[in-house]
Write a protein that holds these residues in place. Structure first.
Motif, PDB file in Angstrom:
ATOM      1  N   PRO A  90      60.251  46.873 -22.439  1.00 26.07           N
ATOM      2  CA  PRO A  90      59.908  46.758 -23.856  1.00 26.07           C
ATOM      3  C   PRO A  90      58.437  47.102 -24.107  1.00 26.07           C
ATOM      4  O   PRO A  90      58.048  47.420 -25.222  1.00 26.07           O
ATOM      5  CB  PRO A  90      60.211  45.308 -24.200  1.00 26.07           C
ATOM      6  N   GLN A  91      57.623  47.048 -23.046  1.00 25.27           N
ATOM      7  CA  GLN A  91      56.213  47.428 -23.169  1.00 25.27           C
ATOM      8  C   GLN A  91      56.107  48.952 -23.058  1.00 25.27           C
ATOM      9  O   GLN A  91      56.746  49.553 -22.203  1.00 25.27           O
ATOM     10  CB  GLN A  91      55.391  46.792 -22.057  1.00 25.27           C
ATOM     11  N   PRO A  92      55.306  49.580 -23.884  1.00 21.58           N
ATOM     12  CA  PRO A  92      55.199  51.038 -23.808  1.00 21.58           C
ATOM     13  C   PRO A  92      54.429  51.497 -22.576  1.00 21.58           C
ATOM     14  O   PRO A  92      53.571  50.786 -22.057  1.00 21.58           O
ATOM     15  CB  PRO A  92      54.431  51.403 -25.083  1.00 21.58           C
ATOM     16  N   VAL A  93      54.733  52.706 -22.147  1.00 23.89           N
ATOM     17  CA  VAL A  93      53.909  53.395 -21.158  1.00 23.89           C
ATOM     18  C   VAL A  93      52.586  53.683 -21.843  1.00 23.89           C
ATOM     19  O   VAL A  93      52.551  54.021 -23.033  1.00 23.89           O
ATOM     20  CB  VAL A  93      54.588  54.705 -20.706  1.00 23.89           C
ATOM     21  N   ARG A  94      51.502  53.553 -21.110  1.00 21.55           N
ATOM     22  CA  ARG A  94      50.177  53.868 -21.653  1.00 21.55           C
ATOM     23  C   ARG A  94      49.676  55.119 -20.944  1.00 21.55           C
ATOM     24  O   ARG A  94      49.650  55.155 -19.715  1.00 21.55           O
ATOM     25  CB  ARG A  94      49.224  52.706 -21.432  1.00 21.55           C
ATOM     26  N   LEU A  95      49.263  56.117 -21.715  1.00 22.42           N
ATOM     27  CA  LEU A  95      48.750  57.374 -21.172  1.00 22.42           C
ATOM     28  C   LEU A  95      47.326  57.562 -21.678  1.00 22.42           C
ATOM     29  O   LEU A  95      47.100  57.714 -22.880  1.00 22.42           O
ATOM     30  CB  LEU A  95      49.646  58.547 -21.594  1.00 22.42           C
ATOM     31  N   TYR A  96      46.393  57.526 -20.749  1.00 22.61           N
ATOM     32  CA  TYR A  96      44.971  57.709 -21.048  1.00 22.61           C
ATOM     33  C   TYR A  96      44.608  59.136 -20.639  1.00 22.61           C
ATOM     34  O   TYR A  96      44.512  59.436 -19.448  1.00 22.61           O
ATOM     35  CB  TYR A  96      44.117  56.726 -20.258  1.00 22.61           C
ATOM     36  N   ARG A  97      44.454  60.009 -21.594  1.00 21.97           N
ATOM     37  CA  ARG A  97      44.193  61.421 -21.320  1.00 21.97           C
ATOM     38  C   ARG A  97      42.763  61.637 -20.804  1.00 21.97           C
ATOM     39  O   ARG A  97      41.792  61.180 -21.418  1.00 21.97           O
ATOM     40  CB  ARG A  97      44.387  62.258 -22.581  1.00 21.97           C
ATOM     41  N   ALA A  98      42.658  62.302 -19.658  1.00 23.22           N
ATOM     42  CA  ALA A  98      41.380  62.727 -19.058  1.00 23.22           C
ATOM     43  C   ALA A  98      40.414  61.572 -18.813  1.00 23.22           C
ATOM     44  O   ALA A  98      39.221  61.783 -18.675  1.00 23.22           O
ATOM     45  CB  ALA A  98      40.719  63.810 -19.910  1.00 23.22           C
ATOM     46  N   ALA A  99      40.912  60.361 -18.729  1.00 23.33           N
ATOM     47  CA  ALA A  99      40.041  59.182 -18.615  1.00 23.33           C
ATOM     48  C   ALA A  99      39.234  59.151 -17.326  1.00 23.33           C
ATOM     49  O   ALA A  99      38.128  58.605 -17.311  1.00 23.33           O
ATOM     50  CB  ALA A  99      40.876  57.911 -18.731  1.00 23.33           C
ATOM     51  N   LEU A 100      39.770  59.703 -16.243  1.00 20.57           N
ATOM     52  CA  LEU A 100      39.048  59.679 -14.967  1.00 20.57           C
ATOM     53  C   LEU A 100      38.803  61.092 -14.430  1.00 20.57           C
ATOM     54  O   LEU A 100      38.639  61.279 -13.219  1.00 20.57           O
ATOM     55  CB  LEU A 100      39.806  58.821 -13.943  1.00 20.57           C
ATOM     56  N   ARG A 101      38.738  62.053 -15.322  1.00 17.31           N
ATOM     57  CA  ARG A 101      38.448  63.434 -14.915  1.00 17.31           C
ATOM     58  C   ARG A 101      37.068  63.486 -14.252  1.00 17.31           C
ATOM     59  O   ARG A 101      36.127  62.844 -14.716  1.00 17.31           O
ATOM     60  CB  ARG A 101      38.482  64.369 -16.106  1.00 17.31           C
ATOM     61  N   GLY A 102      36.980  64.231 -13.167  1.00 14.27           N
ATOM     62  CA  GLY A 102      35.703  64.384 -12.471  1.00 14.27           C
ATOM     63  C   GLY A 102      35.437  63.325 -11.427  1.00 14.27           C
ATOM     64  O   GLY A 102      34.446  63.399 -10.709  1.00 14.27           O
ATOM     65  N   HIS A 103      36.312  62.342 -11.291  1.00 12.69           N
ATOM     66  CA  HIS A 103      36.151  61.302 -10.269  1.00 12.69           C
ATOM     67  C   HIS A 103      36.801  61.760  -8.965  1.00 12.69           C
ATOM     68  O   HIS A 103      37.858  62.396  -8.983  1.00 12.69           O
ATOM     69  CB  HIS A 103      36.814  59.996 -10.708  1.00 12.69           C
ATOM     70  N   THR A 104      36.194  61.413  -7.852  1.00 12.87           N
ATOM     71  CA  THR A 104      36.795  61.706  -6.549  1.00 12.87           C
ATOM     72  C   THR A 104      37.921  60.705  -6.296  1.00 12.87           C
ATOM     73  O   THR A 104      37.968  59.635  -6.924  1.00 12.87           O
ATOM     74  CB  THR A 104      35.766  61.579  -5.420  1.00 12.87           C
ATOM     75  N   PRO A 105      38.817  61.004  -5.352  1.00 18.82           N
ATOM     76  CA  PRO A 105      39.857  60.026  -5.016  1.00 18.82           C
ATOM     77  C   PRO A 105      39.293  58.657  -4.643  1.00 18.82           C
ATOM     78  O   PRO A 105      39.818  57.625  -5.078  1.00 18.82           O
ATOM     79  CB  PRO A 105      40.604  60.689  -3.852  1.00 18.82           C
ATOM     80  N   THR A 106      38.230  58.623  -3.878  1.00 21.22           N
ATOM     81  CA  THR A 106      37.627  57.337  -3.501  1.00 21.22           C
ATOM     82  C   THR A 106      37.091  56.613  -4.726  1.00 21.22           C
ATOM     83  O   THR A 106      37.276  55.399  -4.873  1.00 21.22           O
ATOM     84  CB  THR A 106      36.518  57.547  -2.452  1.00 21.22           C
ATOM     85  N   GLN A 107      36.438  57.331  -5.623  1.00 19.12           N
ATOM     86  CA  GLN A 107      35.931  56.711  -6.853  1.00 19.12           C
ATOM     87  C   GLN A 107      37.077  56.162  -7.697  1.00 19.12           C
ATOM     88  O   GLN A 107      36.962  55.087  -8.290  1.00 19.12           O
ATOM     89  CB  GLN A 107      35.116  57.712  -7.665  1.00 19.12           C
TER      90      GLN A 107
END
Length: 151
Positions: free
Chosen positions: A18-35
């Protein structure tokens, strides 16, 4: 930045939420996998992994999942067969409440996804054709909230 809220309907084979999926567009662009992993852990999203998204419909009945597109792009179906199609790319963050069906319908060769779970909960893999959906709904009902948003 407020997320896009994607409301999915409950299905016979895939419970969704019943809770919606949340989609944050480009929120972590430019971050490395570790970051990305460190960022998620600071917000209580742990038990992380690095890989892609399975090319078959599935869901998790014991944990809320976050998927971060660290690199590449993908076309996903959310909600099970005939569900909502979504295109995601680098830096996009998807919060999938427990029970949310998802499938990779095609992705770039360089796709790298960082996944993690609210509170580091252990996750299961439920395939619609192999899972008792009513038992899965009971498990989903016992999953605690996620605390902090992943972004």
């Amino acid at each position: 930045m407020p997320p896009e809220l994607l409301q999915l309907v409950p299905g016979r084979a895939v419970p969704n939420s019943p809770q919606p999926v949340r989609l944050y567009r480009a929120a972590l662009r430019g971050h490395t996998p570790t970051q990305i992993e460190e960022h998620l852990a600071e917000r209580g999203w742990t038990n992380s992994w690095r890989n892609g998204i399975s090319p078959f419909h599935h869901y998790h009945s014991t944990a809320h999942e976050v998927l971060v597109m660290a690199r590449g792009q993908a076309r996903l179906t959310l909600g099970g067969e005939g569900g909502l199609e979504v295109q995601v790319g680098e830096g996009d963050v998807l919060l999938l409440p427990a029970g949310t069906g998802h499938r990779n319908d095609g992705s770039s060769a360089d796709l790298l996804v960082i996944g993690a779970y609210a509170g580091g909960r252990a996750w299961d893999l439920c395939r619609p054709e192999e899972t008792d959906v009513e038992a899965a709904r009971e498990r989903i009902g016992r999953v605690p909230g996620w605390g902090k948003e992943p972004v």
